[in-house]
Scaffold this active site. Sequence first.
Site, PDB file in Angstrom:
ATOM      1  N   ILE A  12       0.712  -1.335   0.001  1.00 25.97           N
ATOM      2  CA  ILE A  12       0.009   0.093   0.018  1.00 25.97           C
ATOM      3  C   ILE A  12       0.908   0.967  -0.022  1.00 25.97           C
ATOM      4  CG2 ILE A  12      -1.819   1.370   1.209  1.00 25.97           C
ATOM      5  CD1 ILE A  12      -2.755  -1.348   2.304  1.00 25.97           C
ATOM      6  N   LEU A  76       2.517   3.548   8.069  1.00 27.13           N
ATOM      7  CA  LEU A  76       2.097   2.361   7.536  1.00 27.13           C
ATOM      8  C   LEU A  76       2.989   1.183   7.999  1.00 27.13           C
ATOM      9  CD1 LEU A  76       0.462   4.211   5.809  1.00 27.13           C
ATOM     10  CD2 LEU A  76       0.820   2.892   3.797  1.00 27.13           C
ATOM     11  N   TYR A 149      -1.943  -9.566  16.656  1.00 27.08           N
ATOM     12  CA  TYR A 149      -1.993  -8.495  15.843  1.00 27.08           C
ATOM     13  C   TYR A 149      -2.933  -7.411  16.044  1.00 27.08           C
ATOM     14  CZ  TYR A 149      -2.226  -6.169  11.157  1.00 27.08           C
ATOM     15  OH  TYR A 149      -2.126  -5.213  10.163  1.00 27.08           O
ATOM     16  N   LYS A 153      -2.606  -3.685  17.332  1.00 32.98           N
ATOM     17  CA  LYS A 153      -3.215  -2.586  16.574  1.00 32.98           C
ATOM     18  C   LYS A 153      -4.371  -1.667  17.410  1.00 32.98           C
ATOM     19  CE  LYS A 153      -1.523  -2.196  12.384  1.00 32.98           C
ATOM     20  NZ  LYS A 153      -0.996  -1.009  12.116  1.00 32.98           N
TER      21      LYS A 153
END
Length: 334
Positions: A12, A76, A149, A153
Amino acid sequence: MKTAITGGAGFIGSHLVEHLLAAGDEVAVLDNLSTGRLENLKGVIGHRNFHFIEGTILDRDAVDKVVAGADRVFHLAAAVGVNLIVDHPLESLRTNIHGTEVVLDSVLESGASLLLASTSEIYGKNASDSLSEEADRILGSALKSRWTYAAAKGIDEAFAHAYWRQFGLPVAIVRLFNTVGPRQTGRYGMVVPRLVRQALAGEPLTVYGDGHQTRCFSYVGDIVPAIVRISEEPLAYGNAYNLGGSYEISILTLAERIVELLGSESVITLVPYEQAYSEGYEDMRRRVPDNSKSFELVGFDPKTTLDEIIRNVAADYKPAKVLDPAGWKITLAS
Ligand code: UDP
């Protein structure tokens, strides 16, 4: 405008770099090239407004260097991909929690604004019809590394929100739902590039479990402009926004569509989860975004169809080059 991007050599990130350079930004990237690749940036290397620093977000000096002079920062960089997370839970936790804290501190000191890339993973096993940003998070056992994960996050988002509330850091959060497109590698999980590669190579398509689990895939070309617009919208500070596809499809149907669309001779095989992943994996049956908040803020309305996504991923696929062990000749791996 001067923009810094952590993780800019990733799938991305590299599309974001191209988008911003085309818009006239000066862009500096920090990437440790773990899952990111310089190959992703080959179209911009040498551009007079592009700068690249190889380094990790765990290194405050490296982060300060890329953030210096930036008006805005896109964060990112992360350990991503189910395979990577399940096999390397510690790396995932350290990079995704401590690394983000380093970035938050650096950006706060610099005076720039921040866009934090988060993920639909944080909703965990919540299989509701349409996940709004306020939806509950349903995570499995903390001892299953799949959930590290999502947990990390979630902490990142909580950190970002606390920096906004306590220090006024202008930070917006985007939650990305199964973004796919050219340059994404299937090496760390990621079902679309994996199945497309298998279909093109004439190998069996590996559908895990019963194949009835569903996802909503979104195209990187729809997601990147939305991320940029959200980063430019002061109303977004202190908030999180879903960005996902609007079409729900089961993985089995996806595999069938890929085979049909690419005219592949491949068969589809169902692979039990225990064979597909190491210990610590657990799947989500369903994950469907409610995009109304991002639609209201920036008019997010993804237009790229799944067929177009599959065709674009297939068009980008190049077999990896490997050295022929017998000599100097370069051969192409299937
Ligand atoms: N999956 C699959 N075959 C593969 C890779 C993944 O059937 O070769 C499945 C995986 O178990 C999950 C879905 O595809 O149900 C999406 O997996 P991915 O890792 O792309 O994303 P996530 O699970 O994070 O949504």
